[in-house]
Write an enzyme that holds these catalytic residues in place. Structure first.
Site, PDB file in Angstrom:
ATOM      1  N   SER A  95     -16.435  46.616  46.611  1.00 51.84           N
ATOM      2  CA  SER A  95     -16.269  45.247  46.112  1.00 51.84           C
ATOM      3  C   SER A  95     -17.587  44.514  46.267  1.00 51.84           C
ATOM      4  O   SER A  95     -18.427  44.886  47.090  1.00 51.84           O
ATOM      5  CB  SER A  95     -15.181  44.532  46.921  1.00 51.84           C
ATOM      6  OG  SER A  95     -15.197  43.131  46.701  1.00 51.84           O
ATOM      7  N   TYR A 126     -10.741  41.481  54.397  1.00 48.20           N
ATOM      8  CA  TYR A 126     -11.001  42.236  53.168  1.00 48.20           C
ATOM      9  C   TYR A 126     -12.473  42.637  53.085  1.00 48.20           C
ATOM     10  O   TYR A 126     -12.791  43.799  52.778  1.00 48.20           O
ATOM     11  CB  TYR A 126     -10.612  41.386  51.964  1.00 48.20           C
ATOM     12  CG  TYR A 126     -10.811  42.075  50.642  1.00 48.20           C
ATOM     13  CD1 TYR A 126      -9.920  43.046  50.200  1.00 48.20           C
ATOM     14  CD2 TYR A 126     -11.893  41.743  49.818  1.00 48.20           C
ATOM     15  CE1 TYR A 126     -10.100  43.673  48.975  1.00 48.20           C
ATOM     16  CE2 TYR A 126     -12.074  42.370  48.595  1.00 48.20           C
ATOM     17  CZ  TYR A 126     -11.181  43.335  48.179  1.00 48.20           C
ATOM     18  OH  TYR A 126     -11.364  43.962  46.968  1.00 48.20           O
TER      19      TYR A 126
END
Length: 258
Positions: A142, A155
């Site tokens: 990501s 995350y």
């Protein structure tokens, strides 16, 4: 031969019953691969398989919780008994919104179990079948692996780990014929995004969708199929000189913001 053709290859895609994983499965199948999706949601997996069959595409699925090592090993060994294992896409993952203060230990454990241990379990189970032959592993990282994102503590931690696992696997297994790269998307328009907006902003969904879209300098979210086409390139022979690299696909987010 057509560029990016992966005919004769067997591809495993975790979290392949929805969103980016489903798009990758479809693009791989259309370009000749025998595709297996590994997912914990049997209803969704069967729906995807039926949709593929309606389009004359073949898809196999296995129900699997990627956080459980024994379960992952059993499923992957079963597939390897009948097929070469050529491609793994570690796509399964979950999100969490919160900074360090409002992240609980349970939140952290859940993120770790799926986003980190899930990648570890699947890569470890597949590598023993690829060693000394060839193989490609794609890990879904990501932009949060590389830059600070507000309220994404757990995350971001997990996706940072995915990035560094990618580098380690690439380094350790380059002499075994295994390539390993990662993809780092910015915000991608998936059913998860729609559900998140509907749950948290029920009274101004259109406004929030527009606001989230504009966080990318290109002014929109990515499309799952755009991520899938990058994945197709990276697993194809055309990318045979690429390993140990992260590929942002972010609408300019990393370089053009701030």
């Amino acid at each position: 031969m057509t560029p990016f053709n992966i005919s004769g290859k067997t591809a495993l895609i975790t979290g392949g019953a929805s969103g980016i994983g489903r798009a990758i499965a479809e693009v791989f199948a259309k370009n000749g691969a025998q595709v297996y999706i590994l997912d914990y949601n049997e209803t969704q997996a069967e729906e995807v398989a039926e949709a593929f069959r309606a389009d004359n595409l073949e898809l196999h699925y296995k129900i699997c919780d990627v956080s459980k090592e024994d379960e992952v090993q059993q499923v992957i060994d079963e597939i390897a008994d009948e097929n070469s294992l050529d491609i793994l896409v570690n796509n399964a993952g979950v999100a969490h919104v919160g900074n360090i203060e409002n992240t609980t230990e349970a939140d952290l454990d859940r993120i770790y179990a799926i986003n980190i241990k899930g990648v570890f379990n699947c890569a470890k189970a597949v590598i023993k079948h690829m060693k000394g032959k060839s193989g490609v592993i794609i890990n879904m990282a990501s932009i949060a692996s590389s830059v600070g994102i507000s309220d994404r503590f757990a995350y971001s931690m997990s996706k940072g780990a995915v990035l560094t696992m990618t580098y380690s696997i690439a380094k350790d297994y380059v002499d075994e014929g295994i390539r390993c790269n990662s993809i780092s998307p910015a915000r991608v328009h998936t059913p998860f995004v729609d559900g998140f907006i509907a749950k948290n902003y029920p009274d101004n969904q259109e406004e929030m969708f527009e606001k989230l879209s504009k966080t990318q300098p290109l002014g929109r979210m990515g499309k799952p199929v755009e991520i899938a086409h990058l994945a197709l390139y990276l697993v194809s022979d055309e990318a045979s000189f690429i390993t140990g690299t992260d590929f942002p696909i972010d609408g300019g987010f990393i370089k053009l913001n701030g």
